[in-house]
Design an enzyme around this catalytic site. Structure first.
Site, PDB file in Angstrom:
ATOM      1  N   LYS A  35      51.568  68.402  36.473  1.00  0.00           N
ATOM      2  CA  LYS A  35      50.270  68.910  36.933  1.00  0.00           C
ATOM      3  C   LYS A  35      50.204  68.846  38.466  1.00  0.00           C
ATOM      4  O   LYS A  35      51.059  68.207  39.094  1.00  0.00           O
ATOM      5  CB  LYS A  35      49.136  68.110  36.297  1.00  0.00           C
ATOM      6  CG  LYS A  35      49.175  66.625  36.629  1.00  0.00           C
ATOM      7  CD  LYS A  35      48.258  65.846  35.690  1.00  0.00           C
ATOM      8  CE  LYS A  35      48.287  64.366  36.025  1.00  0.00           C
ATOM      9  NZ  LYS A  35      47.613  63.569  34.990  1.00  0.00           N
ATOM     10  N   ARG A 133      36.866  59.140  29.430  1.00  0.00           N
ATOM     11  CA  ARG A 133      36.926  60.355  30.228  1.00  0.00           C
ATOM     12  C   ARG A 133      36.891  61.508  29.228  1.00  0.00           C
ATOM     13  O   ARG A 133      35.826  61.980  28.894  1.00  0.00           O
ATOM     14  CB  ARG A 133      38.203  60.336  31.088  1.00  0.00           C
ATOM     15  CG  ARG A 133      38.033  60.942  32.444  1.00  0.00           C
ATOM     16  CD  ARG A 133      39.241  60.704  33.336  1.00  0.00           C
ATOM     17  NE  ARG A 133      40.516  61.007  32.673  1.00  0.00           N
ATOM     18  CZ  ARG A 133      41.688  60.973  33.278  1.00  0.00           C
ATOM     19  NH1 ARG A 133      41.788  60.641  34.544  1.00  0.00           N
ATOM     20  NH2 ARG A 133      42.803  61.259  32.618  1.00  0.00           N
ATOM     21  N   TYR A 255      43.144  56.786  69.438  1.00  0.00           N
ATOM     22  CA  TYR A 255      41.702  56.803  69.206  1.00  0.00           C
ATOM     23  C   TYR A 255      41.204  55.433  68.763  1.00  0.00           C
ATOM     24  O   TYR A 255      41.859  54.752  67.972  1.00  0.00           O
ATOM     25  CB  TYR A 255      41.358  57.805  68.097  1.00  0.00           C
ATOM     26  CG  TYR A 255      41.503  59.243  68.505  1.00  0.00           C
ATOM     27  CD1 TYR A 255      40.726  59.796  69.518  1.00  0.00           C
ATOM     28  CD2 TYR A 255      42.419  60.063  67.847  1.00  0.00           C
ATOM     29  CE1 TYR A 255      40.864  61.137  69.866  1.00  0.00           C
ATOM     30  CE2 TYR A 255      42.549  61.402  68.181  1.00  0.00           C
ATOM     31  CZ  TYR A 255      41.776  61.934  69.193  1.00  0.00           C
ATOM     32  OH  TYR A 255      41.898  63.243  69.531  1.00  0.00           O
ATOM     33  N   MET A 303      45.190  63.602  64.007  1.00  0.00           N
ATOM     34  CA  MET A 303      45.358  64.791  63.168  1.00  0.00           C
ATOM     35  C   MET A 303      46.797  65.275  63.133  1.00  0.00           C
ATOM     36  O   MET A 303      47.333  65.621  62.082  1.00  0.00           O
ATOM     37  CB  MET A 303      44.431  65.918  63.665  1.00  0.00           C
ATOM     38  CG  MET A 303      44.464  67.147  62.771  1.00  0.00           C
ATOM     39  SD  MET A 303      43.481  68.507  63.404  1.00  0.00           S
ATOM     40  CE  MET A 303      41.830  67.962  63.038  1.00  0.00           C
TER      41      MET A 303
HETATM   42  C1  PLP Z   1      48.593  62.662  34.482  1.00  0.00           C
HETATM   43  C2  PLP Z   1      48.727  62.357  33.060  1.00  0.00           C
HETATM   44  C3  PLP Z   1      49.886  61.729  32.578  1.00  0.00           C
HETATM   45  C4  PLP Z   1      50.981  61.230  33.490  1.00  0.00           C
HETATM   46  O1  PLP Z   1      50.524  60.086  34.147  1.00  0.00           O
HETATM   47  P1  PLP Z   1      51.480  59.239  35.125  1.00  0.00           P
HETATM   48  O2  PLP Z   1      50.727  58.012  35.411  1.00  0.00           O
HETATM   49  O3  PLP Z   1      51.664  60.094  36.324  1.00  0.00           O
HETATM   50  O4  PLP Z   1      52.726  59.029  34.384  1.00  0.00           O
HETATM   51  C5  PLP Z   1      49.993  61.537  31.222  1.00  0.00           C
HETATM   52  N1  PLP Z   1      49.007  61.933  30.370  1.00  0.00           N
HETATM   53  C6  PLP Z   1      47.885  62.526  30.804  1.00  0.00           C
HETATM   54  C7  PLP Z   1      46.831  62.911  29.831  1.00  0.00           C
HETATM   55  C8  PLP Z   1      47.702  62.760  32.155  1.00  0.00           C
HETATM   56  O5  PLP Z   1      46.581  63.340  32.583  1.00  0.00           O
END
Ligand code: PLP
Length: 376
Positions: A35, A133, A255, A303
């Site tokens: 993802k 969630r 800064y 930046m």
């Molecule tokens: C992102 C995600 C994972 C992978 O998680 P990691 O901690 O990056 O291994 C697995 N399952 C779901 C549902 C996720 O959203």
């Protein structure tokens, strides 16, 4: 002449980390989680390294379509499922497996038009086992499963949940909840993220879903938790020194004047700042490598630039190479010193940073072998 900053992506490292994940959960098949454009690495860049995965999991429909267009024929899981009727059509057209986490998504599947029924959609029915969630509550799970099973548009039903804190060792409360609720329900189970893969063999089940370890980062965000496991960094962010200042005692740099020299010291100015994705919250002391020597960030990250202590590397000067994170300083170490996790830094690599893909030796070999067999 472009700025000297670049991110190098190493498909070989991802292939190695995936192999390691598969060996660790050797009884399970593995969805490679890519993802967020492969956690910032770029789906097209890392795709050749995923050949050993049994499936690919991601969020965006357009990313899933890209993966199919690259030639992926194995399972492809949409982790948040579909959002509107058109998504169902696309999921069917591209043979996607969709997570189903609420009644509204079952409604969408129920409404799938018969002329689009080029085949039912495989789903992963998601349980909210305590993360709160996404997912059906345990007491509502069986009814959701029964409703899904009765839908002509639904094919195989996988059983899925997600852990809230697999990284600090506490999964039993969720896994016990999950096991009790799915008791005697058929279907392949999938519950483990990277932390589950590394530290919870009880949670390996039919499929695992490693993400962050594929890229060489720690699921806990703490570098030492994965020390000795043998993960390799898939992204190395490098730049060069473009300026040098020699500070007298009591002079400050940058800064906010957050760093004051306590002795005469040379400071290098690196062409990398928060607009490149380096965390502005990196504290003075954050590890960084100059000319192969480990040193520290001093002063506030701005930046386009940040400043480093050149005391341990007196030979360094303008043009010296700098590793912000990667092979020599893990992204986790930088994240720790910045109050975040490696995931965020990898995903936040800025568009303006040029990306190069390192030689992917295995892929080159495989392609060459293919070419030879075609020629033969
Ligand atoms: C992102 C995600 C994972 C992978 O998680 P990691 O901690 O990056 O291994 C697995 N399952 C779901 C549902 C996720 O959203």
């Amino acid at each position: 002449m472009p700025r000297p900053i670049a991110a190098r992506i190493q498909p070989d490292a991802i292939r190695h980390n995936l192999q390691l994940a598969k060996q660790t959960a050797s009884g399970s098949r593995a969805f490679a989680v890519i993802k967020a454009n492969g956690y910032g690495h770029g789906i097209e860049r890392i795709y050749p390294a995923l050949a050993g995965a049994d499936g690919i999991a991601l969020l965006d429909l357009d990313e899933a379509v890209r993966v199919r267009e690259l030639g992926w024929t194995k399972p492809l899981l949409l982790l948040e499922g579909v959002f509107e009727p058109a998504d169902v059509e696309l999921a069917i057209a591209h043979r996607l497996t969709v997570a189903v986490h609420c009644d509204e998504q079952l409604d969408l599947l129920a409404a799938a038009r018969p002329e689009s029924s080029r085949g039912p959609v495989d789903i992963q029915l998601k349980m909210n086992s305590g993360m709160n969630r996404l997912g059906f509550r345990p007491h509502a799970y069986r009814a959701a499963w029964e409703r899904a099973r009765a839908l002509p548009s639904v094919g195989a039903i996988g059983l899925m949940t997600h852990f809230a804190n697999a990284d600090d060792g506490q999964i039993d409360w969720q896994l016990d909840t999950f096991d009790a609720a799915v008791q005697d329900l058929p279907g392949e189970q999938s519950v483990s993220n990277s932390a589950g893969v590394l530290w919870h063999p009880r949670a390996h089940r039919d499929w695992v879903r490693p993400g962050t370890i594929l890229y060489g980062a720690s699921p806990t965000g703490v570098a030492r938790h994965v020390a000795g496991i043998g993960l390799r960094a898939a992204m190395t962010l490098t730049s060069r020194i473009i300026g040098v200042q020699t500070l007298a005692p009591q002079e400050t740099i940058g800064y906010g004047r957050t760093f004051e020299a306590d002795r005469p010291m040379r400071v290098g100015v690196v062409a990398c700042g928060y607009a490149d994705g380096y965390p502005r919250h990196a504290r003075s002391g954050t590890p960084i490598v100059v000319d192969g020597v480990r040193t520290r960030v001093v002063g506030r990250v701005s930046m386009d630039m940040l400043t480093v202590d050149l005391t341990p590397c007196p030979q360094a000067g303008i043009g010296s190479s700098v590793e912000l994170w990667g092979d020599q300083v893990s992204v986790d170490e930088v994240a720790e010193a910045s109050g975040t996790i490696g995931y965020e830094l990898m995903c936040a690599l800025a568009r303006r940073v040029p990306v190069v893909v390192a030689d992917d030796t295995e892929h080159a070999r495989a392609t060459q072998a293919q070419g030879e067999s075609v020629a033969a």
